[in-house]
Design an enzyme around this catalytic site. Structure first.
Site, PDB file in Angstrom:
ATOM      1  CG  PHE A  68      -0.539  30.358  46.487  1.00  0.00           C
ATOM      2  CD1 PHE A  68      -0.997  30.901  47.677  1.00  0.00           C
ATOM      3  CD2 PHE A  68       0.841  30.324  46.258  1.00  0.00           C
ATOM      4  CE1 PHE A  68      -0.095  31.397  48.631  1.00  0.00           C
ATOM      5  CE2 PHE A  68       1.741  30.813  47.199  1.00  0.00           C
ATOM      6  CZ  PHE A  68       1.274  31.349  48.384  1.00  0.00           C
TER       7      PHE A  68
ATOM      8  CD  GLU B 246     -11.927  27.950  42.720  1.00  0.00           C
ATOM      9  OE1 GLU B 246     -10.720  27.633  42.695  1.00  0.00           O
ATOM     10  OE2 GLU B 246     -12.348  28.953  43.336  1.00  0.00           O
TER      11      GLU B 246
ATOM     12  CD  GLU C 240     -13.034  26.389  50.628  1.00  0.00           C
ATOM     13  OE1 GLU C 240     -12.328  27.334  50.965  1.00  0.00           O
ATOM     14  OE2 GLU C 240     -12.891  25.770  49.561  1.00  0.00           O
TER      15      GLU C 240
HETATM   16  P1  PGA Z   1     -11.465  32.871  48.877  1.00  0.00           P
HETATM   17  O1  PGA Z   1     -11.246  31.336  48.416  1.00  0.00           O
HETATM   18  O2  PGA Z   1     -10.773  33.021  50.201  1.00  0.00           O
HETATM   19  O3  PGA Z   1     -10.824  33.677  47.792  1.00  0.00           O
HETATM   20  O4  PGA Z   1     -12.935  33.075  48.989  1.00  0.00           O
HETATM   21  C1  PGA Z   1     -11.363  30.289  49.327  1.00  0.00           C
HETATM   22  C2  PGA Z   1     -11.122  28.957  48.648  1.00  0.00           C
HETATM   23  O5  PGA Z   1     -11.571  28.763  47.509  1.00  0.00           O
HETATM   24  O6  PGA Z   1     -10.491  28.058  49.230  1.00  0.00           O
END
Ligand code: PGA
Length: 231
Positions: free
Chosen positions: A7, A92, A159
Site C-alpha cells: 500500500f 523507494e 522490481e
Molecule cells: P506498482 O508498484 O505496482 O505501483 O508499480 C510496485 C511496487 O513498488 O512494489
C-alpha cells in the site's frame, strides 16, 4: 502464486479494515489453496487482523527490539500485532529514504535472526537496464551484498525501478531473462513487481520463473487486487 500488496503511504486504518473485510469475504470462497496473499499496509493501520487467507506484513521497521530511535518502530511494537513478515530493500527506501546496502543488510540480518519472513526487493534503474542484461545482473547481484541468501524464510522481489508506478511494465522477454538469471544466483521464490495489473497478469504469471507478483498501484482497491489474485 504469491500475491503481495504494497500500500505504500496509502490507506488509513479505517479504509484498510474495509479493504481486508472485502478481501477476506472473496478469498474465503475463491482463493486457490496453493496461492499465498500478503498485504503490507502502512504501520498506523496495523490491528488485530487474523485470517488464514492472507498475511499482514510491514513495509519497514527498524532493526531493534526497542530503544531511543525517534520516529522508528521496532520488534516490540510489531510483536503486539503478531507481525512476522517484512519488506526489505524496496527501491523507494533505497532511493528516497537513502538506505544503503549496509543498512539493508543489517536490517535483513536482524529480522532473519528473529525468524521473520522477508520479502527482499532488488531492481535496477533505466540507465542500467539500457546497458544490457550483463550490467543489470551485476547491479542486482550487488544488492545481495551482506544478505544471507541461504536463509530459508525469504522471497526475492525483482522490481525494475523504471517500471514501478510508471505504467510501463518490463517486457515478457526482459522478465524471463532476468528471472532465469536470478534463479541461478538465488534459489528462492521470485516475485516480479512494476506496474502489474489486470491487463498484464496473465502474461506475467505464465512466465516460468515468476513465482508471484508484488503490486503497488493495482493493489489499492480490493477489486483491482482481486482481479490479479483470482485471474
Ligand atoms: P506498482 O508498484 O505496482 O505501483 O508499480 C510496485 C511496487 O513498488 O512494489
Amino acid at each position: 502464486m504469491i500475491y503481495a500488496a504494497n500500500f505504500k503511504t496509502n490507506h488509513t486504518r479505517q479504509s484498510t479494515r474495509e479493504y481486508l473485510g472485502k478481501l477476506q469475504a472473496k478469498l474465503m470462497l475463491e482463493r486457490k489453496p496453493s496461492d499465498k496473499v500478503y498485504i503490507f499496509p502502512p504501520l498506523t493501520a496495523l490491528d488485530d487482523y487474523e485470517s488464514t487467507n492472507f498475511k499482514i506484513g510491514v513495509q519497514n521497521a527498524y532493526p531493534v527490539e526497542n530503544g531511543a530511535f525517534t520516529g522508528e518502530v521496532g520488534l516490540e511494537q510489531l510483536a503486539e500485532f503478531n507481525i512476522n513478515t517484512i519488506l526489505i530493500g524496496h527501491s523507494e527506501r533505497r532511493d528516497i529514504l537513502k538506505e544503503t546496502q549496509e543498512d539493508i543488510a543489517k536490517k535483513f540480518a536482524f529480522f532473519k535472526e528473529h525468524n521473520f519472513e522477508i520479502i527482499y526487493c532488488i531492481g535496477e534503474s533505466l540507465e542500467i537496464r539500457e546497458q544490457g542484461l550483463e550490467a543489470v545482473m551485476s547491479h542486482l547481484v550487488s544488492q545481495f551484498e551482506g544478505i544471507d541468501t541461504t536463509y530459508e524464510n525469504f522471497v526475492v522481489a525483482y522490481e525494475p525501478i523504471w517500471a514501478i508506478g510508471t505504467g510501463r511494465t518490463a517486457s515478457v522477454e526482459e522478465i524471463t531473462q532476468t528471472h532465469n538469471e536470478l534463479k541461478k544466483v538465488v534459489d528462492r521464490p521470485l516475485l516480479y513487481g512494476g506496474s502489474v495489473k489486470g491487463a498484464n497478469i496473465n502474461e506475467i504469471s505464465a512466465i516460468e520463473n515468476v513465482d508471484g507478483v508484488l503490486v503497488g498501484g493495482a493493489s489499492l482497491k480490493t477489486e483491482t487486487f482481486l482481479e490479479l489474485v483470482l485471474h
